[in-house]
Write an enzyme that holds these catalytic residues in place. Structure first.
Site, PDB file in Angstrom:
ATOM      1  N   ASN A 100       0.828  -1.208   0.000  1.00 37.51           N
ATOM      2  CA  ASN A 100       0.000   0.000   0.000  1.00 37.51           C
ATOM      3  C   ASN A 100       0.859   1.254   0.000  1.00 37.51           C
ATOM      4  O   ASN A 100       1.982   1.260   0.493  1.00 37.51           O
ATOM      5  CB  ASN A 100      -0.927   0.005   1.218  1.00 37.51           C
ATOM      6  CG  ASN A 100      -1.912  -1.142   1.178  1.00 37.51           C
ATOM      7  OD1 ASN A 100      -2.099  -1.735   0.133  1.00 37.51           O
ATOM      8  ND2 ASN A 100      -2.513  -1.456   2.306  1.00 37.51           N
ATOM      9  N   HIS A 117       5.891  -0.234  -2.725  1.00 35.05           N
ATOM     10  CA  HIS A 117       5.462   0.547  -3.889  1.00 35.05           C
ATOM     11  C   HIS A 117       5.504   2.044  -3.624  1.00 35.05           C
ATOM     12  O   HIS A 117       4.820   2.820  -4.289  1.00 35.05           O
ATOM     13  CB  HIS A 117       4.058   0.099  -4.322  1.00 35.05           C
ATOM     14  CG  HIS A 117       4.020  -1.341  -4.758  1.00 35.05           C
ATOM     15  ND1 HIS A 117       2.893  -2.112  -4.748  1.00 35.05           N
ATOM     16  CD2 HIS A 117       5.010  -2.150  -5.207  1.00 35.05           C
ATOM     17  CE1 HIS A 117       3.183  -3.338  -5.178  1.00 35.05           C
ATOM     18  NE2 HIS A 117       4.458  -3.386  -5.456  1.00 35.05           N
ATOM     19  N   ALA A 217     -10.368 -11.632   2.193  1.00 33.61           N
ATOM     20  CA  ALA A 217     -11.798 -11.764   1.954  1.00 33.61           C
ATOM     21  C   ALA A 217     -12.111 -12.860   0.938  1.00 33.61           C
ATOM     22  O   ALA A 217     -13.179 -13.474   0.991  1.00 33.61           O
ATOM     23  CB  ALA A 217     -12.372 -10.425   1.483  1.00 33.61           C
TER      24      ALA A 217
HETATM   25  P1  NAD Z   1      -5.578  -6.159  -4.638  1.00 38.49           P
HETATM   26  O1  NAD Z   1      -6.523  -5.050  -4.829  1.00 38.49           O
HETATM   27  O2  NAD Z   1      -5.048  -6.867  -5.842  1.00 38.49           O
HETATM   28  O3  NAD Z   1      -6.255  -7.276  -3.721  1.00 38.49           O
HETATM   29  C1  NAD Z   1      -6.921  -6.949  -2.536  1.00 38.49           C
HETATM   30  C2  NAD Z   1      -7.372  -8.241  -1.865  1.00 38.49           C
HETATM   31  O4  NAD Z   1      -7.917  -7.887  -0.607  1.00 38.49           O
HETATM   32  C3  NAD Z   1      -8.453  -9.004  -2.637  1.00 38.49           C
HETATM   33  O5  NAD Z   1      -8.078 -10.369  -2.705  1.00 38.49           O
HETATM   34  C4  NAD Z   1      -9.702  -8.837  -1.760  1.00 38.49           C
HETATM   35  O6  NAD Z   1     -10.495  -9.999  -1.736  1.00 38.49           O
HETATM   36  C5  NAD Z   1      -9.106  -8.599  -0.406  1.00 38.49           C
HETATM   37  N1  NAD Z   1      -9.937  -7.767   0.486  1.00 38.49           N
HETATM   38  C6  NAD Z   1     -10.773  -6.750   0.153  1.00 38.49           C
HETATM   39  N2  NAD Z   1     -11.285  -6.195   1.265  1.00 38.49           N
HETATM   40  C7  NAD Z   1     -10.757  -6.876   2.320  1.00 38.49           C
HETATM   41  C8  NAD Z   1     -10.900  -6.776   3.738  1.00 38.49           C
HETATM   42  N3  NAD Z   1     -11.686  -5.854   4.290  1.00 38.49           N
HETATM   43  N4  NAD Z   1     -10.222  -7.658   4.505  1.00 38.49           N
HETATM   44  C9  NAD Z   1      -9.412  -8.602   3.958  1.00 38.49           C
HETATM   45  N5  NAD Z   1      -9.244  -8.743   2.626  1.00 38.49           N
HETATM   46  C10 NAD Z   1      -9.908  -7.889   1.813  1.00 38.49           C
HETATM   47  O7  NAD Z   1      -4.439  -5.593  -3.753  1.00 38.49           O
HETATM   48  P2  NAD Z   1      -2.886  -5.897  -3.696  1.00 38.49           P
HETATM   49  O8  NAD Z   1      -2.649  -7.363  -3.655  1.00 38.49           O
HETATM   50  O9  NAD Z   1      -2.394  -5.021  -2.609  1.00 38.49           O
HETATM   51  O10 NAD Z   1      -2.264  -5.419  -5.069  1.00 38.49           O
HETATM   52  C11 NAD Z   1      -2.673  -4.262  -5.704  1.00 38.49           C
HETATM   53  C12 NAD Z   1      -1.722  -3.122  -5.857  1.00 38.49           C
HETATM   54  O11 NAD Z   1      -2.542  -2.013  -5.598  1.00 38.49           O
HETATM   55  C13 NAD Z   1      -0.599  -2.959  -4.920  1.00 38.49           C
HETATM   56  O12 NAD Z   1       0.509  -2.811  -5.732  1.00 38.49           O
HETATM   57  C14 NAD Z   1      -0.832  -1.622  -4.182  1.00 38.49           C
HETATM   58  O13 NAD Z   1       0.323  -0.817  -4.320  1.00 38.49           O
HETATM   59  C15 NAD Z   1      -1.915  -0.958  -4.917  1.00 38.49           C
HETATM   60  N6  NAD Z   1      -3.022  -0.335  -4.167  1.00 38.49           N
HETATM   61  C16 NAD Z   1      -2.791   0.285  -2.983  1.00 38.49           C
HETATM   62  C17 NAD Z   1      -3.857   0.835  -2.278  1.00 38.49           C
HETATM   63  C18 NAD Z   1      -3.585   1.513  -0.973  1.00 38.49           C
HETATM   64  O14 NAD Z   1      -2.505   2.076  -0.792  1.00 38.49           O
HETATM   65  N7  NAD Z   1      -4.519   1.457  -0.028  1.00 38.49           N
HETATM   66  C19 NAD Z   1      -5.150   0.755  -2.774  1.00 38.49           C
HETATM   67  C20 NAD Z   1      -5.360   0.119  -4.011  1.00 38.49           C
HETATM   68  C21 NAD Z   1      -4.264  -0.427  -4.668  1.00 38.49           C
END
Ligand code: NAD
Ligand code: ZN
Length: 250
Positions: A100, A117, A217
């Site tokens: 994140n 990242h 999730a």
């Molecule tokens: P992803 O979006 O690919 O996957 C998220 C996962 O979390 C999914 O499998 C989903 O089922 C699960 N999920 C959703 N809500 C949940 C909850 N409340 N509790 C537990 N699990 C839950 O995310 P990723 O694997 O981190 O990869 C995506 C890329 O996106 C990363 O490179 C990241 O840098 C970036 N990203 C970052 C943010 C942030 O900084 N918050 C937000 C979106 C994307």
């Protein structure tokens, strides 16, 4: 019960490490990339978040950011982040490796946070190198598109995140793999584990003898390697684990 088992594993561990993804911040109101409600159902990542398209047209990036940025900047840590900070404070977690860019682990109180990242909190001018707070740039977007560097007037103001097509921060990646190889328990939370090399980190941990706990999730392709799989929301599951751990110690 799997939550109980995870609490016992973490209590008995000496070098546990957490690897987190967008899911851990979903309950703070930041949409995930993939999974239900993921933002890639609304935007094409290659068009919006790749370095090539940013260099071609920074305003395309900032137009999405104008919509999406305020919610991210206003987000607060949720009980899942707070539980991870409590685990570090209690000496049950060496650190958090995160994909994140939202800074919420640091806001929650975690000290050792390895950002694979980068951070979305700052912006850097690709022409002169000047840095500015993202929040300040964000507040200019209503009258300046794309936003300009305050120092040199350049238009390539890029958040200090790793865009698609950019190199990963080598020191952070090395530190993450070193922690994973030294870990006896790896707790993977809220990540679909499809982005590399982040997705390799738990494999490195398991290869070096760590036991894996997955809190997500939805199913992930790592589940087959996990000792414990907890299907649920991290904002509910992690505080439950932390509470069981402090009960064990009392
Ligand atoms: P992803 O979006 O690919 O996957 C998220 C996962 O979390 C999914 O499998 C989903 O089922 C699960 N999920 C959703 N809500 C949940 C909850 N409340 N509790 C537990 N699990 C839950 O995310 P990723 O694997 O981190 O990869 C995506 C890329 O996106 C990363 O490179 C990241 O840098 C970036 N990203 C970052 C943010 C942030 O900084 N918050 C937000 C979106 C994307
Ligand atoms: Zn500049």
């Amino acid at each position: 019960m799997s939550v109980q088992r995870a609490a016992e594993m973490l209590c008995g561990s000496r070098s546990a490490v957490a690897l987190t993804g967008a899911g851990v911040s979903a309950e703070s109101g930041i949409p995930t990339f993939r999974g239900a409600g993921g933002i890639w159902s609304q935007y094409d990542p290659v068009k919006v978040a790749s370095i090539d398209s940013f260099l071609e047209d920074p305003s395309a990036y900032w137009k999405v950011s104008k919509e999406r940025g305020p919610a991210v900047l206003a987000a607060r840590p949720n009980p899942g982040h707070m539980a991870l900070a409590a685990l570090e404070r209690a000496g049950h977690l060496v650190g958090v490796v995160t994909q994140n860019t939202d800074g919420l682990h640091q806001d929650a109180g975690n000290h050792r946070v390895i950002e694979l990242h980068g951070s979305g909190r700052m912006v850097q001018c690709l022409d002169c190198g000047a840095r500015e707070r993202r929040a300040d740039v964000q507040s200019r977007l209503d009258f300046e598109m794309p936003p300009r560097c305050k120092t040199c007037g350049g238009v390539f103001l890029k958040p200090t995140v790793v865009l698609f097509g950019e190199a990963m921060p080598i020191l952070a990646v090395e530190e993450a793999f070193a922690l994973a190889r030294a870990a006896d328990v790896m707790l993977v939370v809220g990540s679909s584990l499809v982005v590399y090399p982040a997705a390799q980190i738990p494999f490195a941990a398991v290869e070096s003898g760590a036991e894996l706990v997955v809190v997500n999730a939805e199913p992930t392709h790592l589940d087959r390697l996990a000792k414990v799989i907890i299907r649920g929301r991290s904002g509910a599951v992690l505080p439950e684990i932390a509470a069981l751990m402090s009960a064990v110690q009392d």
